[in-house]
Motif scaffolding. Structure first.
Motif, PDB file in Angstrom:
ATOM      1  N   LEU A  63       0.862  -1.169   0.000  1.00 52.02           N
ATOM      2  CA  LEU A  63       0.000   0.000   0.000  1.00 52.02           C
ATOM      3  C   LEU A  63       0.904   1.226   0.000  1.00 52.02           C
ATOM      4  N   VAL A  64       0.690   2.133  -0.937  1.00 51.14           N
ATOM      5  CA  VAL A  64       1.491   3.349  -1.040  1.00 51.14           C
ATOM      6  C   VAL A  64       0.544   4.539  -1.042  1.00 51.14           C
ATOM      7  N   ALA A  65       0.678   5.412  -0.051  1.00 49.60           N
ATOM      8  CA  ALA A  65      -0.202   6.580   0.098  1.00 49.60           C
ATOM      9  C   ALA A  65      -1.671   6.172   0.091  1.00 49.60           C
ATOM     10  N   ARG A  79      -1.006  10.396  -5.893  1.00 44.93           N
ATOM     11  CA  ARG A  79      -0.776  10.796  -4.502  1.00 44.93           C
ATOM     12  C   ARG A  79       0.693  10.924  -4.121  1.00 44.93           C
ATOM     13  N   ILE A  80       1.591  10.605  -5.031  1.00 45.59           N
ATOM     14  CA  ILE A  80       3.019  10.685  -4.703  1.00 45.59           C
ATOM     15  C   ILE A  80       3.718  11.705  -5.588  1.00 45.59           C
ATOM     16  N   GLY A  81       4.850  12.205  -5.098  1.00 46.99           N
ATOM     17  CA  GLY A  81       5.771  12.970  -5.921  1.00 46.99           C
ATOM     18  C   GLY A  81       7.017  12.135  -6.136  1.00 46.99           C
ATOM     19  N   TYR A  82       7.627  12.293  -7.290  1.00 46.82           N
ATOM     20  CA  TYR A  82       8.818  11.492  -7.606  1.00 46.82           C
ATOM     21  C   TYR A  82       9.875  12.395  -8.224  1.00 46.82           C
ATOM     22  N   VAL A  83      11.063  12.394  -7.634  1.00 46.75           N
ATOM     23  CA  VAL A  83      12.199  13.158  -8.155  1.00 46.75           C
ATOM     24  C   VAL A  83      13.302  12.152  -8.469  1.00 46.75           C
ATOM     25  N   ARG A 154       0.839  18.807  -4.459  1.00 47.41           N
ATOM     26  CA  ARG A 154       0.689  18.591  -3.026  1.00 47.41           C
ATOM     27  C   ARG A 154       0.557  17.115  -2.652  1.00 47.41           C
ATOM     28  N   PRO A 155       1.535  16.313  -3.024  1.00 48.60           N
ATOM     29  CA  PRO A 155       1.474  14.887  -2.661  1.00 48.60           C
ATOM     30  C   PRO A 155       1.721  14.700  -1.171  1.00 48.60           C
ATOM     31  N   ALA A 156       1.181  13.619  -0.633  1.00 44.89           N
ATOM     32  CA  ALA A 156       1.414  13.299   0.776  1.00 44.89           C
ATOM     33  C   ALA A 156       2.751  12.615   0.989  1.00 44.89           C
ATOM     34  N   LEU A 157       3.299  12.056  -0.090  1.00 46.44           N
ATOM     35  CA  LEU A 157       4.527  11.254  -0.011  1.00 46.44           C
ATOM     36  C   LEU A 157       5.412  11.602  -1.198  1.00 46.44           C
ATOM     37  N   VAL A 186       8.880  11.694   3.356  1.00 44.30           N
ATOM     38  CA  VAL A 186       9.928  11.597   2.343  1.00 44.30           C
ATOM     39  C   VAL A 186      10.598  10.227   2.441  1.00 44.30           C
ATOM     40  N   PHE A 187      10.741   9.573   1.287  1.00 45.39           N
ATOM     41  CA  PHE A 187      11.483   8.316   1.173  1.00 45.39           C
ATOM     42  C   PHE A 187      12.590   8.570   0.167  1.00 45.39           C
TER      43      PHE A 187
END
Length: 307
Positions: A63-65, A79-83, A154-157, A186-187
């Motif tokens: 389960l992710v976000a 629901r996520i941001g990715y850099v 505005r992602p939560a993760l 943040v991961f």
């Protein structure tokens, strides 16, 4: 924010199957800043790609976000941001336009995209650069722009893949301060031990596709038996037997003692009473590399260079 059980990935190669990730279990709570640490080839990037829906797991679930990784990958992506490791901004685009465009990709109105972009530019110390071409930004500015692009919806993760690679020490430190102030879960993956030590509330260490250690930086370092004391003396070989586990390298003897700062005064008095000539004295707190060495029998830094 993340709950993974038995997450695994196998690749088929000409030489046969490769188990890149071997049943990883991990949990990340809301608001945590978690570091994912390991040498090249350990499974960091593969795990990150699975958690961000870029790679389908061979086995396991997550389960992710709040969304199921396997049955609702689109929900995860919303629901996520990715850099990623490479710059995300178009080099021939202007900074403000690139952020606004990213917001529009996420379904925001033009007005809302511009409003959020202005707030992120200020928050990440990029105000005044709106009309600059992305290609003209410094390395540190480009990485902060990448983070702004990952936060526009505005992602939560937020996932950060080796965010400071290639930056000079000053730019890295500046970026760390901004990451600490993001205010979201943040991961991040990193090769830098000092980065994980400075940034992370908790660290996961992966090796050969499996988690081998987990805890706060201080908790992990406390697993190493004491502080490292390094003495420079021409009598190194003679005094080494008095210390458990001591190693000798020429005129240098090294050993570990609990609470080195407190133990050092009485230790020095004892050596002086025995007529030992000391040329240098150093006390080092354990590092995350020492933790990896304790857990795996090899140095994380050496393993990285070899890879």
């Amino acid at each position: 924010m993340i709950k993974a059980r038995g997450l695994a990935r196998r690749f088929e190669t000409r030489q046969g199957p490769v188990e890149a990730v071997r049943g990883v279990d991990l949990d990340v709570a809301e608001g945590e800043l978690v570091g994912f640490l390991g040498p090249n080839g350990a499974g960091k990037s593969t795990t990150l790609r699975m958690l961000t829906t870029l790679l389908t797991p061979t086995a396991g679930e997550a389960l992710v976000a709040g969304c199921d990784l396997l049955t609702d990958p689109a929900g995860v992506r919303e629901r996520i941001g990715y850099v990623g490791q490479q710059p995300g901004g178009g080099q021939d685009q202007r900074v403000g336009e690139e952020l606004e465009l990213q917001g529009r990709f996420h379904g925001l109105s033009r007005h809302e995209s511009r409003r959020r972009a202005a707030g992120l530019l200020e928050r990440l110390d990029l105000t005044g650069l709106e009309k600059r071409l992305v290609a003209t930004l410094s390395g540190g500015q480009q990485r902060r722009l990448d983070i702004a692009m990952g936060l526009i919806h505005r992602p939560a993760l937020v996932f950060l893949d080796e965010p400071s690679t290639g930056l000079d020490p000053q730019s890295r430190r500046n970026l760390w301060e901004h990451i600490r102030g993001l205010g979201v879960t943040v991961f991040l993956t990193t090769h830098y031990l000092d980065e994980a030590d400075f940034l992370c509330d908790r660290v996961l260490v992966i090796d050969h596709g499996a988690i081998v250690a987990e805890g706060s930086p201080d908790e992990l370092k406390n697993r190493v038996s004491g502080d490292l004391v390094v003495l420079g003396t021409p009598q190194a070989a003679r005094i080494a037997p008095r210390f458990d586990g001591a190693t000798v390298d020429g005129d240098v003897v090294s050993f570990r003692v609990p609470d080195g700062d407190r133990a050092l005064p009485s230790l020095l008095r004892s050596l002086d009473a025995d007529g030992v000539e000391l040329r240098s004295v150093q006390v080092h707190r354990p590092t995350l590399d020492d933790v990896f060495l304790t857990m795996t029998g090899r140095s994380l830094r050496e393993d990285d260079r070899a890879a």
